[in-house]
Design a protein around this motif. Sequence first.
Motif, PDB file in Angstrom:
ATOM      1  N   GLU A 220      35.638 -91.568 -42.201  1.00 16.30           N
ATOM      2  CA  GLU A 220      34.822 -91.113 -41.073  1.00 16.30           C
ATOM      3  C   GLU A 220      33.936 -89.939 -41.495  1.00 16.30           C
ATOM      4  N   HIS A 223      31.173 -91.205 -43.882  1.00 15.27           N
ATOM      5  CA  HIS A 223      30.113 -91.877 -43.124  1.00 15.27           C
ATOM      6  C   HIS A 223      29.188 -90.878 -42.441  1.00 15.27           C
ATOM      7  N   SER A 224      29.737 -89.756 -41.988  1.00 11.79           N
ATOM      8  CA  SER A 224      28.908 -88.788 -41.278  1.00 11.79           C
ATOM      9  C   SER A 224      27.825 -88.202 -42.170  1.00 11.79           C
ATOM     10  N   ARG A 506      22.069 -80.966 -40.566  1.00 12.52           N
ATOM     11  CA  ARG A 506      22.816 -81.683 -39.543  1.00 12.52           C
ATOM     12  C   ARG A 506      22.057 -82.961 -39.258  1.00 12.52           C
ATOM     13  N   GLN A 509      22.023 -88.966 -34.799  1.00 12.42           N
ATOM     14  CA  GLN A 509      22.318 -90.391 -34.870  1.00 12.42           C
ATOM     15  C   GLN A 509      21.215 -91.183 -34.194  1.00 12.42           C
ATOM     16  N   ARG A 514      21.625 -92.638 -39.391  1.00 16.82           N
ATOM     17  CA  ARG A 514      21.487 -91.200 -39.270  1.00 16.82           C
ATOM     18  C   ARG A 514      20.241 -90.733 -40.008  1.00 16.82           C
ATOM     19  N   HIS A 525      32.457 -78.905 -44.427  1.00 17.55           N
ATOM     20  CA  HIS A 525      32.354 -79.851 -43.332  1.00 17.55           C
ATOM     21  C   HIS A 525      33.731 -80.005 -42.716  1.00 17.55           C
ATOM     22  N   PRO A 527      34.589 -81.251 -39.261  1.00 20.89           N
ATOM     23  CA  PRO A 527      34.248 -81.714 -37.916  1.00 20.89           C
ATOM     24  C   PRO A 527      35.423 -81.533 -36.969  1.00 20.89           C
ATOM     25  N   HIS A 531      35.777 -86.402 -33.753  1.00 24.02           N
ATOM     26  CA  HIS A 531      34.353 -86.529 -34.062  1.00 24.02           C
ATOM     27  C   HIS A 531      33.977 -88.012 -34.129  1.00 24.02           C
ATOM     28  N   ARG A 533      32.471 -91.520 -34.926  1.00 30.23           N
ATOM     29  CA  ARG A 533      31.884 -92.199 -36.087  1.00 30.23           C
ATOM     30  C   ARG A 533      30.585 -92.852 -35.676  1.00 30.23           C
ATOM     31  N   GLY A 534      29.641 -92.895 -36.588  1.00 35.24           N
ATOM     32  CA  GLY A 534      28.393 -93.594 -36.323  1.00 35.24           C
ATOM     33  C   GLY A 534      28.619 -95.092 -36.277  1.00 35.24           C
TER      34      GLY A 534
END
Length: 578
Positions: A220, A223-224, A506, A509, A514, A525, A527, A531, A533-534
């Motif tokens: 996760e 991916h961010s 930052r 989305q 992103r 980082h 989060p 948080h 996930r996209g």
Amino acid sequence: MTVADLILHNAVVYTADRSRRSATALAVAGGRLLAVGGDEEVLATAGPDTEVRDLAGATVVPGLVDVHNHHLMAGEADLFQLAFSPTAGLDEVLETVRAHAAGLGPDEWIVGEAFGSVLLDDFARAETRARFDEAAGGRPVVLTDDSHHNRFANSAALAAAGIRSDTPDPAQGRIVRDPESGEPTGLLMESATLPVTEALDRSLARTPERYRRASARAIEILHSFGITAFQDAAATVEIMGALRDLDVAGDLHAWVVSSLLSSEFLFANTPVGDELVARREEFRTAHHRPDFVKVALDGVPPTHTGAFLTPYLPSADHGHAHCGVTTMDPAELTAWLTRTASQGLGAKIHCTGDAAVRIALDAIAAVRAGGGTAVRYQIAHGQFVHPDDRQRFVELDVSADISPFLWFPGVIPDAIAQVRPQPEAQHLQPNRDLVDRGVLVAGGSDWPVSVSPNPWEGIQGLVTRADPRAGNAVAGAGADAGGGLRGLHRQRRDRDGPRRGHGLARRRQVGGLRRARPGPLRRRHRPRRGHARGGDVVRGSTRVDALTPGIRVARKLPPCPTRTTAPVTRITSPQGAS
């Protein structure tokens, strides 16, 4: 004609295709790219059920690849462990432990990371152990350093591990002792950490569900940052089992390559070597490929365990002629690479010292000469590569797996500068020279050895060879391997005060993808829990490295001793890293 499942249009699409570097739209079918081009031609692939998204000019880039991380370890740290910056001073770490202990039961362990390598001397004192005993209220404390090769344990943790004054140092490890009393100070190096971590593992009773949670949490976070594929640099049965289970459940939205442990040097409580290789197909899934092995050929310079061609700076513990040792002798390494190459397995080889790099290249040369030309090899870290060996990366089709997150001015370069002579210490990571020679240089975060897997921060550090928070402090520094890393870090520290966590961007989305926009700098980082996930990552094959094969005869061995004199011993899973 195949109908698209998803179309993104009215965008700025960076294609990474030299024949057509940009486009305005793309279409996806079955999780793979169907078309990339102009809006009109791509929209022609739409059907009645196609999802069409107008991105209003947003930028779309291919998913990024992190070629070196320890994802499950990072996920476990994020979910379950105490965190503090590697730039924190001893007092700050102590007070963080004290505050955390206040909310724990009387028998709970305090587990945290990562104290800076520059604090090794501070943690090597008996009075430091006593201070942590008091701060923790008698609870066991285990803290990991920024290299993840060494740990600190207080009195309760040492007792649980059975480490006493008369406990001998293990092979490939050291129990740091008080020079007067001979008592363990609590600082444990390399394989000496094994008993403490085994005691910790017994107290935690890790379950498959815990491993799956940690793996999913790490992915996760990856991916961010736009990372859609990664290589786990030291895979165990537990790590690969978590990846398999996630993929079977439809919850693995990344391409993953695993590097199977060749020895017990950095991990324990899991099969390694030939036994692990024999089981690899148990864990293969659509998105997980266990196609590499991992060799930790040496340790890390700050603890004098990296293997070098020339001696470290003189020290009371190691004398005037210490060069470090390798965990495998050359014949053993060559035999292992030959055996695994015959099974189609590539190798990721951890080398921090130039002697380790040379021995690795010699072994790879033997494999190539014996007909093993198809398998891929990566030298991981390569902080120091002798000039005579740099062209061999091209000739032997070897990729340089670098960690730009670790070498722009910070605590690790500072710690290396304390043990390696100048100007060598200022010229670690000769990435520009390797690139100019045609070596495939691939970025790996080594997360959680680095505090964040943020690739954008790593790229900025790689290009500027300067701390992103300080900006481009050294004009043209990215054009040369030098740059006075330690001095630049000190200048920035004197100007800005103690180093704080910082990052690079930052992200906003846009329909599951992103794009970056300028934001406050933050390095770590972390989060918040939960948080989001996209959207699902567009799946597609990823080739990490490919070069023109070449052969070079093996060079003679370096003058300093680099052979291990005892069997390699274990540190542990899942805490070790390289």
